[in-house]
Write a protein that holds these residues in place. Structure first.
Motif, PDB file in Angstrom:
ATOM      1  N   ARG A   1       9.939  88.662  -1.992  1.00 47.56           N
ATOM      2  CA  ARG A   1       8.939  88.314  -3.011  1.00 47.56           C
ATOM      3  C   ARG A   1       7.694  89.192  -2.865  1.00 47.56           C
ATOM      4  N   LEU A   2       7.249  89.372  -1.621  1.00 48.46           N
ATOM      5  CA  LEU A   2       6.074  90.208  -1.385  1.00 48.46           C
ATOM      6  C   LEU A   2       6.347  91.650  -1.792  1.00 48.46           C
TER       7      LEU A   2
ATOM      8  N   GLU B   1      -0.891  82.264   0.016  1.00 59.07           N
ATOM      9  CA  GLU B   1      -1.584  82.050  -1.252  1.00 59.07           C
ATOM     10  C   GLU B   1      -2.883  82.843  -1.279  1.00 59.07           C
ATOM     11  N   GLY B   2      -3.258  83.313  -2.484  1.00 56.66           N
ATOM     12  CA  GLY B   2      -4.551  83.939  -2.675  1.00 56.66           C
ATOM     13  C   GLY B   2      -4.477  85.427  -2.903  1.00 56.66           C
ATOM     14  N   ASN B   3      -5.651  86.061  -3.081  1.00 54.85           N
ATOM     15  CA  ASN B   3      -5.753  87.508  -3.248  1.00 54.85           C
ATOM     16  C   ASN B   3      -5.817  88.156  -1.868  1.00 54.85           C
ATOM     17  N   LEU B   4      -4.729  88.830  -1.507  1.00 53.72           N
ATOM     18  CA  LEU B   4      -4.620  89.376  -0.165  1.00 53.72           C
ATOM     19  C   LEU B   4      -4.080  90.806  -0.214  1.00 53.72           C
ATOM     20  N   PRO B   5      -4.530  91.672   0.698  1.00 55.40           N
ATOM     21  CA  PRO B   5      -3.870  92.966   0.842  1.00 55.40           C
ATOM     22  C   PRO B   5      -2.483  92.775   1.449  1.00 55.40           C
ATOM     23  N   VAL B   6      -1.621  93.745   1.236  1.00 55.81           N
ATOM     24  CA  VAL B   6      -0.253  93.650   1.729  1.00 55.81           C
ATOM     25  C   VAL B   6      -0.223  93.469   3.240  1.00 55.81           C
TER      26      VAL B   6
ATOM     27  N   GLN C   1       0.661  87.223   7.931  1.00 60.71           N
ATOM     28  CA  GLN C   1       0.870  85.785   7.782  1.00 60.71           C
ATOM     29  C   GLN C   1       2.364  85.452   7.752  1.00 60.71           C
ATOM     30  N   LEU C   2       3.135  86.219   7.024  1.00 56.93           N
ATOM     31  CA  LEU C   2       4.564  85.928   6.915  1.00 56.93           C
ATOM     32  C   LEU C   2       5.285  86.105   8.250  1.00 56.93           C
ATOM     33  N   LEU C   3       4.882  87.103   9.046  1.00 53.65           N
ATOM     34  CA  LEU C   3       5.582  87.421  10.285  1.00 53.65           C
ATOM     35  C   LEU C   3       4.959  86.770  11.514  1.00 53.65           C
ATOM     36  N   SER C   4       3.907  86.016  11.314  1.00 50.51           N
ATOM     37  CA  SER C   4       3.219  85.385  12.443  1.00 50.51           C
ATOM     38  C   SER C   4       4.184  84.525  13.254  1.00 50.51           C
ATOM     39  N   GLY C   5       4.249  84.814  14.571  1.00 51.12           N
ATOM     40  CA  GLY C   5       5.101  84.045  15.467  1.00 51.12           C
ATOM     41  C   GLY C   5       6.572  84.355  15.386  1.00 51.12           C
ATOM     42  N   SER C   6       6.965  85.333  14.572  1.00 50.01           N
ATOM     43  CA  SER C   6       8.395  85.643  14.393  1.00 50.01           C
ATOM     44  C   SER C   6       8.928  86.624  15.422  1.00 50.01           C
ATOM     45  N   GLY C   7       8.025  87.330  16.125  1.00 51.37           N
ATOM     46  CA  GLY C   7       8.482  88.372  17.033  1.00 51.37           C
ATOM     47  C   GLY C   7       8.866  89.650  16.320  1.00 51.37           C
ATOM     48  N   LEU C   8       8.500  89.744  15.022  1.00 52.83           N
ATOM     49  CA  LEU C   8       8.800  90.927  14.226  1.00 52.83           C
ATOM     50  C   LEU C   8       7.509  91.646  13.869  1.00 52.83           C
ATOM     51  N   VAL C   9       7.620  92.933  13.560  1.00 56.77           N
ATOM     52  CA  VAL C   9       6.474  93.745  13.183  1.00 56.77           C
ATOM     53  C   VAL C   9       6.831  94.526  11.933  1.00 56.77           C
ATOM     54  N   ALA C  10       5.840  94.776  11.082  1.00 55.09           N
ATOM     55  CA  ALA C  10       6.048  95.533   9.847  1.00 55.09           C
ATOM     56  C   ALA C  10       5.289  96.846   9.929  1.00 55.09           C
ATOM     57  N   ASP C  11       5.963  97.934   9.623  1.00 55.94           N
ATOM     58  CA  ASP C  11       5.344  99.253   9.555  1.00 55.94           C
ATOM     59  C   ASP C  11       5.257  99.666   8.092  1.00 55.94           C
ATOM     60  N   GLN C  12       4.071 100.075   7.646  1.00 60.14           N
ATOM     61  CA  GLN C  12       3.924 100.625   6.307  1.00 60.14           C
ATOM     62  C   GLN C  12       3.950 102.141   6.409  1.00 60.14           C
TER      63      GLN C  12
END
Length: 815
Positions: A78-79, A103-108, A114-125
């Protein structure tokens, strides 16, 4: 009827000697001058530009987001859809994970945290805007869930999420492309010790081998059609001479992409077999230094160095260097190969949004005493028993040598987060020098005669291309837009003194005792034999009609200008056309990771020129028109992926009729089913397989052709592969593969002669470990384990002996 594209140059060669070219000193001179100029340009710019010239990082734009709590894979999709970004992730990492509401106006970046918090995963842009999700190392689990890196966009990603070039459609993931594309990346190339494109696509069921590893080319048929020598081969999306360039050095490429079927809108004029696109290895952000050495059956030894990294005060100058040398005997009795390769890829970050690149590849290859072409089977003879492929087939002194220089430069400008532009220039030249025998089988006992041909030829491309890509919305409809313009000039330099002579007879089951004698290309000069200029404008729009539906439409206008010249420089033929080729596709995504589509595309290819021995010698035929419709489904889930496509392609037929006249009459129709899939049965065991069913027939007014099966097009092909990580032996994995090619027709005679089906098995093992603190990989692969003897189709009435059992060994050290 000869098979278009595959043996068209061979047929021309026999008729009036227009094949290839060699002028090594000129090519090397071009390499030295352009390489020096480009290197000085980049180095000088890096030195003189002060660090303060770098543009500061722009503030990240916020998006209005409303993502409910739920499965992590759905939330990330979705993101990515809201941000119009490409998401690259191994589905297994997301399985069973949940994400909080956002929820809200947020940068990617903040939304990802927020989505990956506590998941043990990292996102690279990445620089290209794509989002890559990976698992954090165990020792880094306390780090924040987002890092912004500047790695190369050449990272192939995983499975159907990996990006692939689509010409005028821009770059998009395989899952988002409404056509059939197969990608073989560097990991697969290294693991299977791939040295030719035939080996690269060995387990694609729609690809058929039509030649050998040490010949003039490792020719392929894709869904029964050859790839266009003039416009079917690309490097980073720009033109390459294609005569034998399916043997470009695989060591210097990040991946190889095969677009199946028509490509008129994406790339312009060309036969409908497909597009082979090589993607050069790009600079790395981290320092890279790897060395590997190899051995192949015979006495063929190789060495390869791969170096990459960044330089300068703020790491703005990136570089990637590959050096390859291979020399020694082949599996042919008396055969040898000498190959030298050097490649350089550089980029300079002028600002955060502006990047200059300069790339070059130099490759020289000389094949001595190996089988260069197949053997022609005289009319009326049945298919002979397959020979031992190790037999000395060529006369003493036969060789095929080609030298390539490719130079590219480009400028990429990220105008804003949604729009980017690029401008690229490419110079490419291939020089060919050959003296080899064309063998004709004359009777059922295998007695043969040999005609030796010699010549020097050159093929030269220059291409300019500008593209603008971006995204916008009109109301509720999203648009992914691509606009572009291109100019492409192609020249063939022919040999004024090409020669041929009969050198004697022999038998295909015994070593040749013949010699090329006094035939030599020494002192030969060249003339411009033909020139093709294509000026094109193209545009496409991908309309997002909600979250599930999208519609693609595109048009390409091409001004095609072809001229032919005689040996004294007088123009003898001219041909001009200005076609518009469309494409349209509809995609539906009912679920995350699932895409269904239907697409339609048209294409034009240049018509043939009647050979000197035909009744209408010299006549230039009008373009051949093709149409293709394809419907398919692509799916990628946590532990499996699959693609399925049904296709129908209609192509105008061109052949020499019973009156010995080159004509265009009726059409050839190719229709079938193309299936492939992968399944991770356990974390240690992976299975893959594929199947193609093909119905290829001539639809012609000619009674001699109507209803006959198209030559060289097997009705059925199947592949299977397995990889297993051995339990209890860390770093050890074994692999195996099976390839079955069904029966196919060899010619259009009455009755049509038939090539037998064959099945080939490959096995291998890879062991990865650390020695003295270095990553070390040992690799052993065996092709054709059972040493099966078989013939492959090599052109109308031509057969080629398939490769015997071969052993490849390799050791790689990463420093």
């Amino acid at each position: 009827m000869r098979h278009q594209s595959l043996r068209s140059t061979a047929t021309t060669h026999r008729a009036h000697g227009t094949t290839g070219a060699t002028r090594p000193l000129r090519a090397l001179s071009t390499t030295a001058h352009v390489l020096m100029a480009g290197s000085l340009l980049l180095a000088g710019a890096a030195l003189v530009m002060p660090a303060s010239a770098a543009t500061p990082v722009a503030a990240e734009q916020s998006l209005p987001l409303s993502i409910p709590a739920g499965p992590l894979d759905q939330s990330l999709n979705r993101l990515a859809a809201s941000a119009h970004r490409l998401l690259v992730v191994d589905p297994a990492l997301l399985r069973g994970r949940q994400a909080p509401a956002v929820e809200g106006n947020l940068p990617v970046s903040r939304a990802l945290e927020q989505l990956l918090s506590g998941s043990g995963l990292v996102a690279d842009q990445r620089e290209d805007g794509s989002i890559h999700v990976r698992k954090l190392p165990a020792q880094s689990s306390s780090l924040p869930a987002l890092t912004v890196v500047a790695t190369s966009a050449a990272d192939p990603g995983a499975g159907l999420q990996r990006p692939a070039s689509s010409g005028a459609l821009g770059s998009r993931s395989l899952l988002e492309t409404p056509f059939s594309i197969t990608v073989v990346d560097k990991d697969d190339i290294q693991e299977r010790q791939v040295t030719t494109v035939e080996q690269a696509f060995r387990y694609d069921p729609s690809v058929t081998s039509a030649s050998g590893e040490y010949g003039r080319g490792s020719s392929l048929l894709v869904r029964g059609l050859g790839i266009d020598d003039t416009n079917g081969f690309k490097m980073d999306g720009l033109a390459l001479p294609g005569w034998g360039n399916d043997l470009l050095p695989m060591e210097v490429f990040e991946r190889v992409e095969l677009l199946k079927g028509l490509s008129g809108f994406m790339y312009g004029f060309g036969s409908p077999g497909g597009i082979m696109n090589y993607v050069l290895k790009r600079p790395t952000d981290e320092n890279l230094f790897a060395v590997d050495v190899g051995y192949k059956t015979g006495s063929l030894f190789s060495k390869h160095i791969d170096i990459g990294g960044r330089a300068g005060d703020d790491q703005r100058l990136g570089y990637r260097i590959n050096l390859v040398q291979e020399q020694g005997g082949t599996y042919f009795k008396g055969g040898s190969l000498d190959r030298t390769v050097a490649s350089l890829a550089t980029d300079l970050r002028l600002t955060q949004d502006l990047k200059l690149s300069f790339d070059t590849v130099y490759a020289r290859r000389k094949s001595n005493g190996n089988a260069f072409w197949g053997m022609s089977l005289s009319s009326g003879l049945d298919l002979p028993t397959a020979i031992d492929p190790r037999t000395r087939q060529q006369p003493e002194g036969a060789y095929f040598s080609n030298e390539n220089i490719v130079v590219s430069t480009g400028l990429e400008w990220q105008l804003n987060p949604d729009w980017k532009s690029s401008f690229n220039y490419r110079y490419a030249r291939e020089d060919v020098d050959y003296v080899y025998g064309d063998i004709s089988i004359n009777d059922a006992l295998g007695n043969s005669s040999t005609q030796v041909y010699g010549g020097l030829y050159s093929f030269q491309y220059q291409q300019l291309q500008a593209m603008l890509e971006g995204k916008l919305k009109t109301g509720a409809i999203g648009h992914q837009l691509v606009f572009g313009a291109s100019r492409q000039q192609y020249e063939v330099l022919s040999d004024r003194a090409s020669t041929s002579t009969a050198v004697g007879s022999g038998n295909i089951y015994r070593d040749s005792l013949l010699s090329v004698g006094s035939i030599s290309n020494a002192g030969h000069s060249q003339y411009r034999g033909s020139e093709i200029v294509q000026n094109a404008l193209f545009a496409s729009d991908t309309l997002s009609l909600g979250e599930q539906w999208s519609l693609i439409g595109g048009l390409r206008y091409t001004r095609f200008d072809q001229r032919g010249y005689n040996r004294i420089g007088v123009q003898t033929t001219t041909y001009q056309r200005s076609p518009v080729t469309p494409t349209v596709a509809l995609m539906f995504k009912p679920l995350a990771g699932l895409t269904t589509y239907v697409s339609y595309v048209e294409a034009l290819e240049r018509g043939g020129t009647a050979g000197d021995t035909t009744a209408n010698a010299g006549e230039v035929m009008p373009p051949l028109k093709s149409k293709q419709i394809e419907a398919g489904v692509k799916v990628e889930q946590a532990n499996w992926s699959a693609t399925a496509a049904v296709f129908r392609m209609q192509r105008a037929a061109e052949y020499v009729n019973a009156a010995n006249t080159l004509v265009q009459d009726g059409e050839t129709r190719y229709q079938g089913l193309d299936l492939s899939g992968r399944y991770a049965l356990t974390p240690a065991l992976n299975l893959e397989g594929g199947l193609m069913w093909l119905d290829a027939k001539y639809q012609s007014d000619s009674a001699d052709l109507a209803g006959k099966q198209v030559v060289g097009a097997p009705r059925m092909q199947a592949t299977a592969g397995v990889r297993y990580r051995v339990a209890g032996v860390a770093g050890l994995s074994v692999n195996g593969g099976l390839r079955h090619v069904g029966r196919s027709k060899l010619d259009t005679g009455a009755p049509q002669r038939e090539l037998s089906a064959y099945t080939v098995m490959d096995v291998g093992a890879v062991y990865r470990t650390r020695l003295s603190g270095k990553d070390v990989t040992f690799n052993a692969q065996v092709q054709n384990l059972a040493d099966r003897r078989y013939w492959v189709y090599n052109g109308d009435s031509y057969i080629f002996a398939g490769a015997p059992r071969t052993l490849s060994l390799n050791a790689r050290v990463e420093f």
